[in-house]
Scaffold this motif. Structure first.
Motif, mmCIF file in Angstrom:
data_model
loop_
_atom_site.group_PDB
_atom_site.id
_atom_site.type_symbol
_atom_site.label_atom_id
_atom_site.label_comp_id
_atom_site.label_asym_id
_atom_site.label_seq_id
_atom_site.Cartn_x
_atom_site.Cartn_y
_atom_site.Cartn_z
ATOM 1 N N ILE A 77 0.839 -1.202 0.000
ATOM 2 C CA ILE A 77 0.000 0.000 0.000
ATOM 3 C C ILE A 77 0.874 1.253 0.000
ATOM 4 O O ILE A 77 0.584 2.243 -0.696
ATOM 5 N N ALA A 78 1.964 1.223 0.773
ATOM 6 C CA ALA A 78 2.873 2.370 0.824
ATOM 7 C C ALA A 78 3.485 2.643 -0.557
ATOM 8 O O ALA A 78 3.597 3.799 -0.976
ATOM 9 N N LEU A 79 3.887 1.603 -1.247
ATOM 10 C CA LEU A 79 4.439 1.778 -2.585
ATOM 11 C C LEU A 79 3.384 2.361 -3.521
ATOM 12 O O LEU A 79 3.663 3.278 -4.301
ATOM 13 N N TRP A 80 2.183 1.837 -3.431
ATOM 14 C CA TRP A 80 1.089 2.357 -4.261
ATOM 15 C C TRP A 80 0.823 3.828 -3.976
ATOM 16 O O TRP A 80 0.717 4.636 -4.895
ATOM 17 N N TRP A 81 0.733 4.154 -2.679
ATOM 18 C CA TRP A 81 0.509 5.553 -2.312
ATOM 19 C C TRP A 81 1.675 6.427 -2.768
ATOM 20 O O TRP A 81 1.491 7.567 -3.179
ATOM 21 N N GLY A 82 2.859 5.949 -2.659
ATOM 22 C CA GLY A 82 4.040 6.714 -3.070
ATOM 23 C C GLY A 82 4.041 7.015 -4.556
ATOM 24 O O GLY A 82 4.470 8.092 -4.981
ATOM 25 N N LEU A 83 3.585 6.070 -5.350
ATOM 26 C CA LEU A 83 3.525 6.288 -6.789
ATOM 27 C C LEU A 83 2.322 7.139 -7.193
ATOM 28 O O LEU A 83 2.397 7.891 -8.169
ATOM 29 N N ALA A 84 1.230 7.031 -6.468
ATOM 30 C CA ALA A 84 -0.016 7.689 -6.855
ATOM 31 C C ALA A 84 -0.169 9.088 -6.263
ATOM 32 O O ALA A 84 -0.905 9.894 -6.821
ATOM 33 N N ASN A 85 0.484 9.370 -5.196
ATOM 34 C CA ASN A 85 0.266 10.645 -4.503
ATOM 35 C C ASN A 85 1.588 11.310 -4.152
ATOM 36 O O ASN A 85 2.664 10.822 -4.472
ATOM 37 N N VAL A 86 1.444 12.369 -3.433
ATOM 38 C CA VAL A 86 2.611 13.113 -2.970
ATOM 39 C C VAL A 86 3.275 12.344 -1.826
ATOM 40 O O VAL A 86 2.712 11.460 -1.219
ATOM 41 N N MET A 87 4.490 12.680 -1.483
ATOM 42 C CA MET A 87 5.304 11.969 -0.502
ATOM 43 C C MET A 87 4.640 11.814 0.869
ATOM 44 O O MET A 87 4.859 10.818 1.536
ATOM 45 N N ASP A 88 3.811 12.753 1.321
ATOM 46 C CA ASP A 88 3.245 12.704 2.675
ATOM 47 C C ASP A 88 2.461 11.423 2.950
ATOM 48 O O ASP A 88 2.625 10.806 3.996
ATOM 49 N N GLU A 89 1.612 11.013 2.033
ATOM 50 C CA GLU A 89 0.803 9.810 2.259
ATOM 51 C C GLU A 89 1.666 8.539 2.296
ATOM 52 O O GLU A 89 1.401 7.617 3.058
ATOM 53 N N SER A 90 2.683 8.491 1.498
ATOM 54 C CA SER A 90 3.527 7.289 1.486
ATOM 55 C C SER A 90 4.337 7.160 2.777
ATOM 56 O O SER A 90 4.551 6.045 3.267
ATOM 57 N N TRP A 91 4.781 8.290 3.334
ATOM 58 C CA TRP A 91 5.502 8.216 4.610
ATOM 59 C C TRP A 91 4.596 7.691 5.712
ATOM 60 O O TRP A 91 5.014 6.893 6.559
ATOM 61 N N ALA A 92 3.340 8.088 5.694
ATOM 62 C CA ALA A 92 2.385 7.591 6.699
ATOM 63 C C ALA A 92 2.215 6.072 6.561
ATOM 64 O O ALA A 92 2.211 5.339 7.560
ATOM 65 N N ALA A 93 2.101 5.592 5.339
ATOM 66 C CA ALA A 93 1.950 4.152 5.128
ATOM 67 C C ALA A 93 3.216 3.401 5.546
ATOM 68 O O ALA A 93 3.143 2.302 6.103
ATOM 69 N N LEU A 94 4.398 3.980 5.311
ATOM 70 C CA LEU A 94 5.653 3.342 5.729
ATOM 71 C C LEU A 94 5.765 3.253 7.247
ATOM 72 O O LEU A 94 6.297 2.271 7.782
ATOM 73 N N ILE A 95 5.277 4.256 7.945
ATOM 74 C CA ILE A 95 5.299 4.215 9.416
ATOM 75 C C ILE A 95 4.418 3.071 9.925
ATOM 76 O O ILE A 95 4.808 2.312 10.822
ATOM 77 N N VAL A 96 3.216 2.908 9.337
ATOM 78 C CA VAL A 96 2.329 1.809 9.736
ATOM 79 C C VAL A 96 3.005 0.464 9.462
ATOM 80 O O VAL A 96 2.964 -0.458 10.291
ATOM 81 N N ALA A 97 3.644 0.338 8.322
ATOM 82 C CA ALA A 97 4.340 -0.908 7.990
ATOM 83 C C ALA A 97 5.485 -1.176 8.968
ATOM 84 O O ALA A 97 5.714 -2.324 9.361
ATOM 85 N N ALA A 98 6.194 -0.143 9.383
ATOM 86 C CA ALA A 98 7.292 -0.312 10.336
ATOM 87 C C ALA A 98 6.765 -0.799 11.692
ATOM 88 O O ALA A 98 7.386 -1.644 12.346
ATOM 89 N N ILE A 99 5.624 -0.287 12.093
ATOM 90 C CA ILE A 99 5.017 -0.748 13.353
ATOM 91 C C ILE A 99 4.687 -2.237 13.262
ATOM 92 O O ILE A 99 4.969 -3.008 14.191
ATOM 93 N N TRP A 100 4.121 -2.672 12.134
ATOM 94 C CA TRP A 100 3.817 -4.091 11.965
ATOM 95 C C TRP A 100 5.084 -4.938 11.932
ATOM 96 O O TRP A 100 5.094 -6.074 12.400
ATOM 97 N N ALA A 101 6.153 -4.382 11.395
ATOM 98 C CA ALA A 101 7.422 -5.116 11.373
ATOM 99 C C ALA A 101 7.930 -5.349 12.796
ATOM 100 O O ALA A 101 8.429 -6.434 13.118
ATOM 101 N N VAL A 102 7.798 -4.361 13.646
ATOM 102 C CA VAL A 102 8.216 -4.506 15.046
ATOM 103 C C VAL A 102 7.352 -5.558 15.744
ATOM 104 O O VAL A 102 7.859 -6.420 16.474
ATOM 105 N N ILE A 103 6.049 -5.516 15.509
ATOM 106 C CA ILE A 103 5.146 -6.508 16.115
ATOM 107 C C ILE A 103 5.527 -7.914 15.667
ATOM 108 O O ILE A 103 5.583 -8.851 16.482
ATOM 109 N N ALA A 104 5.794 -8.075 14.376
ATOM 110 C CA ALA A 104 6.180 -9.389 13.853
ATOM 111 C C ALA A 104 7.468 -9.875 14.509
ATOM 112 O O ALA A 104 7.588 -11.047 14.876
ATOM 113 N N ALA A 105 8.441 -8.993 14.666
ATOM 114 C CA ALA A 105 9.721 -9.383 15.268
ATOM 115 C C ALA A 105 9.536 -9.805 16.726
ATOM 116 O O ALA A 105 10.117 -10.801 17.171
ATOM 117 N N VAL A 106 8.728 -9.071 17.470
ATOM 118 C CA VAL A 106 8.491 -9.403 18.884
ATOM 119 C C VAL A 106 7.765 -10.747 19.003
ATOM 120 O O VAL A 106 8.145 -11.595 19.825
#
Length: 139
Positions: A77-106
């Motif tokens: 979704i972050a990649l899609w948002w990054g290609l379709a919109n301005v940088m702000d929306e993609s950074w938000a999606a990357l932050i959500v993905a990073a949170i899920w990465a931490v949860i997966a690691a724990v």
């Protein structure tokens, strides 16, 4: 360990001078049968405990797998948002993905730690079964 009549195996022995060989063999057979049933029950209890721990670890690993799936979903979704919109929306999606990465690691680390504590060998049963030959020899 006690015999069926709750007398200690190391205590005074019953007078068997008047007992026939058949009676003595029958008594030994009953005692061995009781001992084997008790050892089987002990093994069942130990294995049940280990299976429960394994189930918990498998559940955590399953949670880590789902969290990993969510990482892939949000990165997509972050990649899609990054290609379709301005940088702000993609950074938000990357932050959500990073949170899920931490949860997966724990979850993965916690599940792996639990799985390492699983011992499929019923230790107490093995210990007590190894004592049987010495008890039969009268030591």
């Amino acid at each position: 360990m006690t015999t069926p009549n709750n007398a200690s195996t190391t205590g005074p022995r019953a007078d068997v001078s008047n007992a026939s060989v058949g009676e003595l063999i029958g008594e030994v057979s009953r005692d061995l049968s009781t001992l084997m049933r008790q050892e089987l029950e002990l093994a069942k209890a130990e294995i049940k405990t280990e299976v429960a721990k394994a189930g918990k670890g498998v559940g955590m690993l399953g949670g880590a797998g789902f969290a990993g799936y969510m990482v892939a979903l949000f990165l997509s979704i972050a990649l899609w948002w990054g290609l379709a919109n301005v940088m702000d929306e993609s950074w938000a999606a990357l932050i959500v993905a990073a949170i899920w990465a931490v949860i997966a690691a724990v979850l993965f680390a916690s599940g792996r730690k639990t799985m390492r504590t699983v011992n499929p060998k019923p230790e107490r049963t093995v210990e007590t079964v190894s004592e049987i030959p010495g008890a039969l020899k009268g030591r």
